[in-house]
Write an enzyme that holds these catalytic residues in place. Structure first.
Site, PDB file in Angstrom:
ATOM      1  N   LEU A  64      43.091 -29.259  64.076  1.00 13.93           N
ATOM      2  CA  LEU A  64      43.171 -27.791  64.118  1.00 13.93           C
ATOM      3  C   LEU A  64      42.694 -27.222  65.454  1.00 13.93           C
ATOM      4  O   LEU A  64      42.804 -26.017  65.688  1.00 13.93           O
ATOM      5  CB  LEU A  64      42.374 -27.177  62.962  1.00 13.93           C
ATOM      6  CG  LEU A  64      42.892 -27.514  61.554  1.00 13.93           C
ATOM      7  CD1 LEU A  64      41.978 -26.934  60.493  1.00 13.93           C
ATOM      8  CD2 LEU A  64      44.312 -27.012  61.337  1.00 13.93           C
ATOM      9  N   ALA A  87      36.038 -27.208  57.783  1.00 10.87           N
ATOM     10  CA  ALA A  87      34.892 -26.789  58.604  1.00 10.87           C
ATOM     11  C   ALA A  87      33.851 -27.887  58.603  1.00 10.87           C
ATOM     12  O   ALA A  87      33.811 -28.701  57.674  1.00 10.87           O
ATOM     13  CB  ALA A  87      34.257 -25.517  58.032  1.00 10.87           C
ATOM     14  N   SER A  89      30.723 -28.169  57.375  1.00 12.34           N
ATOM     15  CA  SER A  89      30.215 -27.230  56.375  1.00 12.34           C
ATOM     16  C   SER A  89      28.739 -27.395  56.032  1.00 12.34           C
ATOM     17  O   SER A  89      28.254 -26.712  55.132  1.00 12.34           O
ATOM     18  CB  SER A  89      31.054 -27.362  55.098  1.00 12.34           C
ATOM     19  OG  SER A  89      30.844 -28.628  54.498  1.00 12.34           O
ATOM     20  N   SER A 130      31.212 -17.531  54.469  1.00 16.10           N
ATOM     21  CA  SER A 130      30.050 -18.055  53.741  1.00 16.10           C
ATOM     22  C   SER A 130      28.931 -17.030  53.645  1.00 16.10           C
ATOM     23  O   SER A 130      28.673 -16.275  54.591  1.00 16.10           O
ATOM     24  CB  SER A 130      29.529 -19.285  54.485  1.00 16.10           C
ATOM     25  OG  SER A 130      28.244 -19.605  54.041  1.00 16.10           O
ATOM     26  N   GLU A 132      26.008 -17.630  53.991  1.00 13.91           N
ATOM     27  CA  GLU A 132      25.007 -17.962  55.015  1.00 13.91           C
ATOM     28  C   GLU A 132      25.043 -16.975  56.189  1.00 13.91           C
ATOM     29  O   GLU A 132      24.061 -16.813  56.894  1.00 13.91           O
ATOM     30  CB  GLU A 132      25.248 -19.390  55.543  1.00 13.91           C
ATOM     31  CG  GLU A 132      24.973 -20.483  54.528  1.00 13.91           C
ATOM     32  CD  GLU A 132      23.489 -20.712  54.267  1.00 13.91           C
ATOM     33  OE1 GLU A 132      22.690 -20.545  55.187  1.00 13.91           O
ATOM     34  OE2 GLU A 132      23.155 -21.061  53.113  1.00 13.91           O
ATOM     35  N   TYR A 154      25.656 -23.051  61.889  1.00 15.86           N
ATOM     36  CA  TYR A 154      26.757 -22.961  60.917  1.00 15.86           C
ATOM     37  C   TYR A 154      27.042 -21.496  60.570  1.00 15.86           C
ATOM     38  O   TYR A 154      28.190 -21.045  60.590  1.00 15.86           O
ATOM     39  CB  TYR A 154      26.388 -23.739  59.646  1.00 15.86           C
ATOM     40  CG  TYR A 154      27.316 -23.482  58.477  1.00 15.86           C
ATOM     41  CD1 TYR A 154      28.562 -24.092  58.408  1.00 15.86           C
ATOM     42  CD2 TYR A 154      26.951 -22.624  57.431  1.00 15.86           C
ATOM     43  CE1 TYR A 154      29.423 -23.861  57.330  1.00 15.86           C
ATOM     44  CE2 TYR A 154      27.790 -22.389  56.365  1.00 15.86           C
ATOM     45  CZ  TYR A 154      29.032 -23.006  56.307  1.00 15.86           C
ATOM     46  OH  TYR A 154      29.870 -22.758  55.246  1.00 15.86           O
TER      47      TYR A 154
HETATM   48  P1  NAP Z   1      33.621 -29.866  52.391  1.00 20.90           P
HETATM   49  O1  NAP Z   1      33.613 -30.620  51.105  1.00 20.90           O
HETATM   50  O2  NAP Z   1      32.616 -30.216  53.434  1.00 20.90           O
HETATM   51  O3  NAP Z   1      35.080 -29.989  53.009  1.00 20.90           O
HETATM   52  C1  NAP Z   1      35.400 -29.484  54.271  1.00 20.90           C
HETATM   53  C2  NAP Z   1      36.499 -30.335  54.881  1.00 20.90           C
HETATM   54  O4  NAP Z   1      36.700 -29.860  56.206  1.00 20.90           O
HETATM   55  C3  NAP Z   1      36.157 -31.803  55.016  1.00 20.90           C
HETATM   56  O5  NAP Z   1      36.556 -32.524  53.872  1.00 20.90           O
HETATM   57  C4  NAP Z   1      36.946 -32.220  56.255  1.00 20.90           C
HETATM   58  O6  NAP Z   1      38.190 -32.750  55.843  1.00 20.90           O
HETATM   59  C5  NAP Z   1      37.284 -30.916  56.967  1.00 20.90           C
HETATM   60  N1  NAP Z   1      36.821 -30.854  58.340  1.00 20.90           N
HETATM   61  C6  NAP Z   1      37.588 -30.479  59.357  1.00 20.90           C
HETATM   62  N2  NAP Z   1      36.916 -30.495  60.487  1.00 20.90           N
HETATM   63  C7  NAP Z   1      35.687 -30.891  60.220  1.00 20.90           C
HETATM   64  C8  NAP Z   1      34.557 -31.135  61.033  1.00 20.90           C
HETATM   65  N3  NAP Z   1      34.535 -30.898  62.331  1.00 20.90           N
HETATM   66  N4  NAP Z   1      33.463 -31.598  60.417  1.00 20.90           N
HETATM   67  C9  NAP Z   1      33.444 -31.827  59.091  1.00 20.90           C
HETATM   68  N5  NAP Z   1      34.520 -31.616  58.277  1.00 20.90           N
HETATM   69  C10 NAP Z   1      35.624 -31.148  58.851  1.00 20.90           C
HETATM   70  O7  NAP Z   1      33.489 -28.297  52.124  1.00 20.90           O
HETATM   71  P2  NAP Z   1      33.705 -27.478  50.753  1.00 20.90           P
HETATM   72  O8  NAP Z   1      32.429 -27.479  50.011  1.00 20.90           O
HETATM   73  O9  NAP Z   1      34.952 -27.901  50.107  1.00 20.90           O
HETATM   74  O10 NAP Z   1      33.880 -26.018  51.351  1.00 20.90           O
HETATM   75  C11 NAP Z   1      35.148 -25.551  51.809  1.00 20.90           C
HETATM   76  C12 NAP Z   1      34.943 -24.468  52.830  1.00 20.90           C
HETATM   77  O11 NAP Z   1      34.175 -23.407  52.260  1.00 20.90           O
HETATM   78  C13 NAP Z   1      34.198 -24.909  54.076  1.00 20.90           C
HETATM   79  O12 NAP Z   1      34.753 -24.216  55.175  1.00 20.90           O
HETATM   80  C14 NAP Z   1      32.773 -24.437  53.834  1.00 20.90           C
HETATM   81  O13 NAP Z   1      32.103 -24.186  55.055  1.00 20.90           O
HETATM   82  C15 NAP Z   1      33.028 -23.163  53.054  1.00 20.90           C
HETATM   83  N6  NAP Z   1      31.967 -22.794  52.119  1.00 20.90           N
HETATM   84  C16 NAP Z   1      31.535 -23.680  51.189  1.00 20.90           C
HETATM   85  C17 NAP Z   1      30.546 -23.303  50.303  1.00 20.90           C
HETATM   86  C18 NAP Z   1      30.061 -24.258  49.226  1.00 20.90           C
HETATM   87  O14 NAP Z   1      29.059 -23.956  48.588  1.00 20.90           O
HETATM   88  N7  NAP Z   1      30.751 -25.336  48.960  1.00 20.90           N
HETATM   89  C19 NAP Z   1      30.008 -22.013  50.361  1.00 20.90           C
HETATM   90  C20 NAP Z   1      30.486 -21.124  51.322  1.00 20.90           C
HETATM   91  C21 NAP Z   1      31.483 -21.514  52.187  1.00 20.90           C
HETATM   92  P3  NAP Z   1      38.996 -33.839  56.698  1.00 20.90           P
HETATM   93  O15 NAP Z   1      38.006 -34.841  57.180  1.00 20.90           O
HETATM   94  O16 NAP Z   1      39.955 -34.376  55.711  1.00 20.90           O
HETATM   95  O17 NAP Z   1      39.669 -33.094  57.776  1.00 20.90           O
END
Ligand code: NAP
Length: 329
Positions: A64, A87, A89, A130, A132, A154
């Protein structure tokens, strides 16, 4: 003959917790789902496999940070909707990798918006913002108009991405929305996040006399919810008449300590197994935060009324099942 109009959705970060649940939801709704990942290796398909949908999502590798690959995929698949969940995350990791976090979490969003603006401005975009971003808040509950005071790299990256989305909506009329999600969990949550760590370690080690659970500040309070319900709000945002930003949360906060105590009690583990370790403390942390989900309920028709102890009951069961399955493999 009547033409069947199948919608196409891109999901970036498809290998993550929300990516898997959102894929499942959209497939159930009849979408063609294109899942974007940085790397198509087996481990990255694990969550989709656990939900039994790895063969139904079309997986594509895309960096991306490289706008030309995004443009090429938009030209190939002509998506109606894009859900940007990719992200770095982790708040904790963002203190160790501030430059990588800020670079990826901001530039990827800018690239997606520019690609949409240039070649397909009718695409509807969801951006994973988020809670945050709000950080040091003086008034609770958090609403979409609460001033932001981010407390980590973050949070800073997500705040910048958030305002870029608002700017593209206001400047170019794009249908681009921010879903400001508070913490949400499931058995697909990545290792290392607080609730997953407590559940995973306790389930695995509850009979091990040597084991202790090491944690940082646990008297802070957070608003926690359940991922499968939160991804429904993402979809609802892109079906609305107007693009807007919404807070998605449970509306209540609980201390991390009460989560540990509940899990320990349910699994028959003594409170003596809890050790506070300064290595797990963050340079800055939010003391208490919870949000106001009433606009999402009123305007989008989003429904959510689980309290986090109900969610914990589900998570404990799922973690025990996962542990038993892994042991028998
Ligand atoms: P997650 O499990 O960490 O998944 C995020 C995905 O982003 C990873 O599986 C990875 O997929 C991809 N990615 C792309 N570039 C990355 C990088 N530089 N470093 C690490 N990963 C990278 O997150 P989630 O819990 O599903 O959350 C989805 C989104 O919502 C994220 O943007 C997170 O920041 C946001 N969010 C989450 C929460 C929560 O509580 N879960 C709350 C608020 C916001 P690939 O390796 O396949 O590319």
């Amino acid at each position: 003959m009547e033409e069947i109009n199948v919608k196409t959705a891109f999901i970036t970060g498809v290998s993550g917790q929300d990516g898997a649940y959102l894929s499942k939801l959209l497939l159930m709704k009849g979408y063609r789902v294109i899942g974007i990942t940085r790397s198509r290796h087996e481990e990255n398909l694990e969550n989709l496999k656990k939900l039994g949908i790895d063969n139904e999502v079309i997986i594509q590798e895309c960096d991306l940070l490289d706008i030309s690959s995004i443009i090429s995929f938009i030209n190939t698949y002509k998506p109606d909707e894009m859900y940007n969940l990719a992200a770095q995350s982790s708040v904790g990791l963002s203190f160790k990798q501030p430059i990588g976090t800020i670079n990826f979490n901001i530039i990827s969003v800018l690239n997606l918006l520019e690609a949409i603006r240039i070649i397909k401005p009718d695409v509807r975009l969801y951006q994973a913002s988020s809670s945050e971003m709000y950080g040091k808040v003086s008034n609770l509950p958090v609403t979409i108009n609460t001033p932001m005071h981010p407390l980590s790299p973050y949070a800073i990256s997500k705040a910048s991405a958030h305002w870029i989305v608002v700017n593209y909506r206001e400047s170019y009329g794009l249908f681009a929305c921010n879903g400001v999600l508070f913490n949400h969990e499931s058995f697909l949550r990545s290792n290392g996040f607080f609730v997953k760590k407590v559940l995973q370690e306790t389930v695995r080690n509850k009979d091990n006399s040597e084991w202790v659970l090491r944690v940082g500040s646990i008297d802070i309070k957070r608003d926690f919810g359940f991922s499968p319900n939160y991804v429904e709000a993402m979809w609802l945002m892109l079906q609305a008449d107007n693009a807007d930003d919404f807070i998605i949360c449970s509306g209540k906060s609980i201390t991390l300590r009460s989560i540990i105590e509940y899990v320990f009690e349910k699994l028959g583990v003594s409170k003596d197994k809890l050790v506070i370790d300064s290595d797990f403390m963050r340079p800055t942390d939010i003391e208490d935060i919870y949000g106001d989900n009433s606009p999402a309920k009123r305007i989008l028709g989003w429904q959510y009324d689980l309290d986090f102890y109900q969610v914990l009951d589900i998570l404990i069961e799922d973690e025990l099942t996962l542990f038993t399955q892994n042991k028998s493999c």
